[in-house]
Motif scaffolding. Structure first.
Motif, PDB file in Angstrom:
ATOM      1  N   LEU A 152     -58.526  30.097  70.303  1.00 29.30           N
ATOM      2  CA  LEU A 152     -58.475  30.181  68.835  1.00 29.30           C
ATOM      3  C   LEU A 152     -58.622  28.780  68.236  1.00 29.30           C
ATOM      4  O   LEU A 152     -59.230  28.613  67.173  1.00 29.30           O
ATOM      5  CB  LEU A 152     -57.154  30.813  68.389  1.00 29.30           C
ATOM      6  N   GLY A 153     -58.081  27.792  68.935  1.00 31.10           N
ATOM      7  CA  GLY A 153     -58.269  26.403  68.495  1.00 31.10           C
ATOM      8  C   GLY A 153     -59.723  25.994  68.564  1.00 31.10           C
ATOM      9  O   GLY A 153     -60.231  25.276  67.690  1.00 31.10           O
ATOM     10  N   ALA A 165     -57.541  22.993  64.864  1.00 29.31           N
ATOM     11  CA  ALA A 165     -58.037  23.064  66.238  1.00 29.31           C
ATOM     12  C   ALA A 165     -57.126  22.291  67.180  1.00 29.31           C
ATOM     13  O   ALA A 165     -56.721  22.799  68.238  1.00 29.31           O
ATOM     14  CB  ALA A 165     -59.460  22.513  66.305  1.00 29.31           C
ATOM     15  N   LEU A 166     -56.793  21.077  66.794  1.00 34.25           N
ATOM     16  CA  LEU A 166     -55.968  20.257  67.681  1.00 34.25           C
ATOM     17  C   LEU A 166     -54.566  20.841  67.814  1.00 34.25           C
ATOM     18  O   LEU A 166     -53.983  20.845  68.901  1.00 34.25           O
ATOM     19  CB  LEU A 166     -55.906  18.822  67.142  1.00 34.25           C
ATOM     20  N   ALA A 167     -54.023  21.370  66.714  1.00 32.96           N
ATOM     21  CA  ALA A 167     -52.684  21.971  66.770  1.00 32.96           C
ATOM     22  C   ALA A 167     -52.670  23.177  67.695  1.00 32.96           C
ATOM     23  O   ALA A 167     -51.761  23.329  68.533  1.00 32.96           O
ATOM     24  CB  ALA A 167     -52.240  22.372  65.365  1.00 32.96           C
ATOM     25  N   LEU A 168     -53.672  24.058  67.571  1.00 29.03           N
ATOM     26  CA  LEU A 168     -53.719  25.265  68.399  1.00 29.03           C
ATOM     27  C   LEU A 168     -53.970  24.936  69.864  1.00 29.03           C
ATOM     28  O   LEU A 168     -53.498  25.651  70.755  1.00 29.03           O
ATOM     29  CB  LEU A 168     -54.809  26.207  67.884  1.00 29.03           C
ATOM     30  N   MET A 169     -54.713  23.849  70.130  1.00 29.00           N
ATOM     31  CA  MET A 169     -54.956  23.472  71.521  1.00 29.00           C
ATOM     32  C   MET A 169     -53.757  22.739  72.128  1.00 29.00           C
ATOM     33  O   MET A 169     -53.517  22.830  73.336  1.00 29.00           O
ATOM     34  CB  MET A 169     -56.193  22.580  71.607  1.00 29.00           C
ATOM     35  N   ASP A 190     -62.195  21.119  76.190  1.00 28.27           N
ATOM     36  CA  ASP A 190     -62.298  21.520  74.786  1.00 28.27           C
ATOM     37  C   ASP A 190     -61.626  20.500  73.869  1.00 28.27           C
ATOM     38  O   ASP A 190     -62.120  20.209  72.773  1.00 28.27           O
ATOM     39  CB  ASP A 190     -61.645  22.889  74.589  1.00 28.27           C
ATOM     40  N   ARG A 191     -60.508  19.980  74.319  1.00 27.42           N
ATOM     41  CA  ARG A 191     -59.780  19.009  73.501  1.00 27.42           C
ATOM     42  C   ARG A 191     -60.625  17.754  73.282  1.00 27.42           C
ATOM     43  O   ARG A 191     -60.591  17.150  72.197  1.00 27.42           O
ATOM     44  CB  ARG A 191     -58.469  18.653  74.202  1.00 27.42           C
ATOM     45  N   GLN A 230     -71.030  17.552  77.151  1.00 29.31           N
ATOM     46  CA  GLN A 230     -70.182  17.085  76.048  1.00 29.31           C
ATOM     47  C   GLN A 230     -70.112  15.559  76.009  1.00 29.31           C
ATOM     48  O   GLN A 230     -70.050  14.956  74.935  1.00 29.31           O
ATOM     49  CB  GLN A 230     -68.780  17.682  76.159  1.00 29.31           C
ATOM     50  N   LEU A 231     -70.126  14.933  77.176  1.00 27.78           N
ATOM     51  CA  LEU A 231     -70.135  13.470  77.234  1.00 27.78           C
ATOM     52  C   LEU A 231     -71.403  12.927  76.579  1.00 27.78           C
ATOM     53  O   LEU A 231     -71.362  11.966  75.800  1.00 27.78           O
ATOM     54  CB  LEU A 231     -70.035  13.004  78.685  1.00 27.78           C
ATOM     55  N   ALA A 232     -72.546  13.534  76.865  1.00 24.42           N
ATOM     56  CA  ALA A 232     -73.811  13.092  76.254  1.00 24.42           C
ATOM     57  C   ALA A 232     -73.766  13.249  74.740  1.00 24.42           C
ATOM     58  O   ALA A 232     -74.237  12.373  73.999  1.00 24.42           O
ATOM     59  CB  ALA A 232     -74.977  13.890  76.835  1.00 24.42           C
ATOM     60  N   ARG A 233     -73.206  14.346  74.259  1.00 26.08           N
ATOM     61  CA  ARG A 233     -73.101  14.553  72.801  1.00 26.08           C
ATOM     62  C   ARG A 233     -72.265  13.457  72.155  1.00 26.08           C
ATOM     63  O   ARG A 233     -72.542  13.022  71.035  1.00 26.08           O
ATOM     64  CB  ARG A 233     -72.493  15.923  72.504  1.00 26.08           C
TER      65      ARG A 233
END
Length: 793
Positions: A152-153, A165-169, A190-191, A230-233
């Motif tokens: 959900l985060g 997002a950070l709170a839910l994660m 994801d974090r 994700q690292l490339a992004r």
């Protein structure tokens, strides 16, 4: 199944092979095949996994429940392959066929939510996840419920709500830590995306590098590729050459796995990295990757990639995107359309489109009140800002150039924080951080895992607690001129990324001045080293030699940056300086043209015009440890302010200082200070019981009107994304202080101890901080780079 759920896939495959040999029951063998297919897919064997699943589904005599389970497994495999359309079809069939199997149904709802997130159906994804949480809670499965809450985060991240997002994660993370190292790695992947979207690319990349290693150790090639993607992004924003290599590596990994959707996504990042590195791909290359993305159901990412074709080929008509497209795609659309208009010579249209994109960006940014989050998020607006500044430069109009200079300045100041209530947990975390810093003195304390854990808690709690409100309408050049006193001129420098201009405004006139960035840039190289050497050589035999070198540099900067502007200032006796981040480290007080001239460094002209002083009723003075003459300075300052609260020795603690700051109109702190470039909110003042951090300032209900930081380099700012600048000075201004007197570099303790008591004499007599500072420098003959920031008048 237990081993697979715990991500022990190799052990699971061995156990499943044994299970297959021990039964002839077709339903059970089919279910075993489905779980084997899942484990094969997770260990980088997607084609055998899909084949095994389809062969099991082709068997006759299976129950409806078993077919539903296999449909769910096949849908999951297709999801990991990036084949979104097929995946959603199979997962929906599975969910519909599992009315009496809540555990399996919840698992399929979880996977369908991921497919829907890929397709940007965030409402559908959220609904699936909420159902999954409810089912897992009914089943008493806290680990699975934690995973659904975490996802959900992720849906909140895709909506652009980084704080939620950070709170839910963060909330379910302790469950992952107790479950397994691998579960924690998946959550951290994801974090890291949240941190990247928040502009904290260094932390995101450090986390991604860690999880990639953990995935590799478990032979989870797909997950490792996703970490590399994700690292490339993240690298795109600051190191496109590295991003191209990382994206290419991820693409090759996905292609070897037969994961077409992920391979196409990596190829899109690879193209963007080439463009940003100056090796622009052709429009045909963009079109080909966009087609690949559409073919696997990723329409939103296809649209974003197709916009690159418009940037590559100015002859093409720029594509509009729907209003419900992801914010990043909409911003990219405005940037592409603005660039297209500029190439066509339609500068007014280019500015209008860039402004519309920035309005969209600042509307998103305006939901967040935390200073570090506001500032770091500006990376998302830099492309639009560059497009608008380039168009403004071509206009040659001082009104237009001033407008875009203000936009650049305001991009990190779009919201005024709503002060949060005092948070005892946040105060406790900061106290723990101070103890750790003391314990780890002399070491790289930020690398300690305990420090990182507490640091993350502090930041995430503050992001959630600090709300934002709109900053109001940006001031125009005409409004500035109407607000200027007859003896005041405004000097606004505008950096476009390639050129430097300035707008000089008085009450009666406004002029644009083109400056030579080619001459200024080399003078900035080595400036800080010269300044630090001068401070350290103070009172030694080398002082005269070092000072001559610095004086020569400052004289040349004066000739290039200031004197061409003063020629249009109509003899103004006071100056308001508004400077871009690229010039924020200049010690303006040392420029020959500003000797004896009261000036203030405004965070933005808009904020300066809206500022108004409050009466000086009470002051507090604090002297930290290990500062020569700090207590003498404190008592001398206090004598100018009747009834001032003085904190020295054991009384100069963080708690007593923040308590005093909430009760006075003027705060003076004589203490050692340090600027933290990697996270300036952890810059601070050294007091008796440890460091007063920037985050401590955010716990003060009402901050003083004027703050004087007689400390080393706490007027310094870190510039990460173009014009955004953040440091302890900005922390106090963001919290509500009207004026902060501080230096961007080291200053000799003795000079501060002799100069600042005289400044306070003038302030107590009714002079404004900027006038008091200029007058005291003349009276004492002491010139150090102490500046009035904010509204010094």
């Amino acid at each position: 199944m237990d081993e697979a759920n715990r991500r022990r896939f190799i052990a699971a495959l061995r156990t499943l092979a044994t299970a297959t040999s021990r039964t002839d029951d077709p339903d059970l063998r089919a279910r075993i095949a489905g779980t084997r297919a899942y484990a094969l897919g997770q260990t980088g064997q997607p084609e055998p996994a899909e084949r095994m699943c389809r062969e099991a589904l082709a068997e006759t005599g299976l129950t409806a429940g078993t077919r539903a389970v296999l449909a769910g497994q096949l849908g999951t495999l297709l999801m990991h392959a990036g084949r979104a359309d097929e995946a959603e079809t199979w997962l929906s069939a599975a969910i519909d066929g599992m009315p009496d199997a809540p555990g399996e149904r919840a698992s399929c709802l979880m996977n369908r939510s991921l497919v829907r997130m890929q397709r940007h159906d965030l409402a559908g994804a959220t609904a699936d996840l909420e159902q999954a949480v409810a089912l897992y809670d009914e089943l008493g499965d806290p680990e699975a419920s934690a995973e659904a809450q975490h996802n959900l985060g992720y849906a909140a991240l895709l909506r652009g709500d980084l704080v939620t997002a950070l709170a839910l994660m963060t909330r379910p993370r302790p469950v992952f830590v107790e479950t397994s190292d691998l579960a924690t790695a998946i959550a951290d992947l994801d974090r890291a995306e949240v941190l990247r979207e928040a502009g904290l690319t260094d932390e995101a990349e450090e986390l991604l590098a860690e999880v990639a290693v953990r995935f590799g150790a478990q032979r989870m090639r797909q997950a490792r590729g996703e970490a590399e993607f994700q690292l490339a992004r993240s690298q795109l924003h600051h190191d496109p050459a590295a991003a191209r290599k990382t994206a290419a590596q991820a693409r090759r990994r996905f292609e070897a796995l037969g994961s077409e959707g992920w391979a196409a996504r990596a190829a899109s990042v690879e193209l963007e990295a080439r463009r940003l590195a100056g090796r622009a791909p052709s429009a045909a290359e963009y079109d080909a990757v966009a087609d690949r993305l559409r073919a696997v159901g990723l329409a939103g990412e296809a649209a974003a990639t197709a916009l690159g074709a418009r940037l590559a080929d100015p002859r093409r008509k720029t594509m509009r995107v729907s209003a419900d497209a992801p914010t990043a795609v909409q911003l990219r659309s405005f940037e592409a359309r603005s660039a297209h208009a500029l190439d066509a010579g339609r500068t007014a249209d280019a500015r209008r489109l860039a402004a519309a994109g920035l309005d969209l960006f600042t509307g998103w940014q305006g939901a967040f009140g935390a200073l570090d989050l506001q500032a770091s998020m500006t990376m998302h607006g830099t492309g639009l800002l560059s497009a608008g500044l380039a168009a403004a430069e071509r206009s040659g109009d001082p009104d237009v150039l001033f407008e875009w200079g203000e936009r650049a300045r305001n991009i990190g100041l779009q919201v005024v924080p709503v002060r949060p209530p005092h948070d005892a947990d946040a105060a406790s975390d900061l106290a723990e951080l101070r103890m750790l810093r003391t314990e780890l003195a002399g070491a790289d304390w930020t690398a300690d895992p305990r420090v990182r854990a507490v640091r993350d808690r502090v930041r995430e709690r503050q992001w959630s607690a600090t709300a934002g409100t709109g900053a109001g309408q940006q001031s125009t050049l005409a409004e500035l001129q109407n607000g200027l006193a007859p003896d005041v001129a405004s000097l606004t420098w505008v950096y476009t990324g390639a050129a430097l201009h300035a707008v000089v405004a008085t009450r009666t006139a406004a002029t644009t001045v083109r400056l030579s960035w080619e001459q200024v840039r080399p003078l900035l190289d080595g400036l800080r080293a010269d300044l630090d050497a001068t401070a350290l050589a103070h009172g030694t035999r080398m002082a005269a030699v070092v000072e001559r070198s610095l004086d020569g540099r400052m004289s040349r900067l004066d000739d290039e940056l200031l004197r061409p502007l003063l020629a249009h200032a109509d003899g103004a006796r006071r100056l308001v300086l508004s400077v871009p981040g690229i010039l924020s480290g200049i010690p303006w007080a040392l420029l020959p043209g500003l000797a004896g001239v009261p000036f203030t460094l405004a965070t933005s002209v808009t904020r300066w015009l809206a500022s108004s002083p409050r009466p000086l009723r009470r002051a507090a003075v604090v002297a930290g440890p290990r500062v020569a003459r700090a207590e003498d300075e404190a008592h001398a300052v206090a004598r100018s302010h009747g009834g001032a609260l003085v904190l020295t020795g054991d009384d100069a603690t963080v708690g007593s200082t923040t308590a005093a700051a909430g009760q006075v109109d003027l705060l003076h702190v004589a203490a050692h200070g340090r600027h933290s470039a990697d996270n300036p909110m952890f810059s601070g003042l050294e007091l008796t019981d440890g460091i007063l951090f920037g985050y401590d300032v955010d716990l003060i209900g009402t901050v003083p009107d004027t703050v004087v930081l007689s400390a080393c380099e706490l007027g310094r700012s870190a510039v990460r994304w173009r014009d955004e600048a953040i440091g302890m000075t900005r922390v106090w201004l963001h919290a509500g202080a009207r004026c902060v007197i501080a230096s961007p570099v080291l200053i000799p303790d003795a000079a501060a101890a002799d100069l600042l008591p005289v400044v306070h004499e003038r302030i107590a007599a009714g002079h404004s901080p900027a006038v008091a500072l200029a007058d005291a420098a003349i009276t004492t003959g002491i010139r150090v780079p102490l500046h009035s920031h904010g509204d010094g008048f």
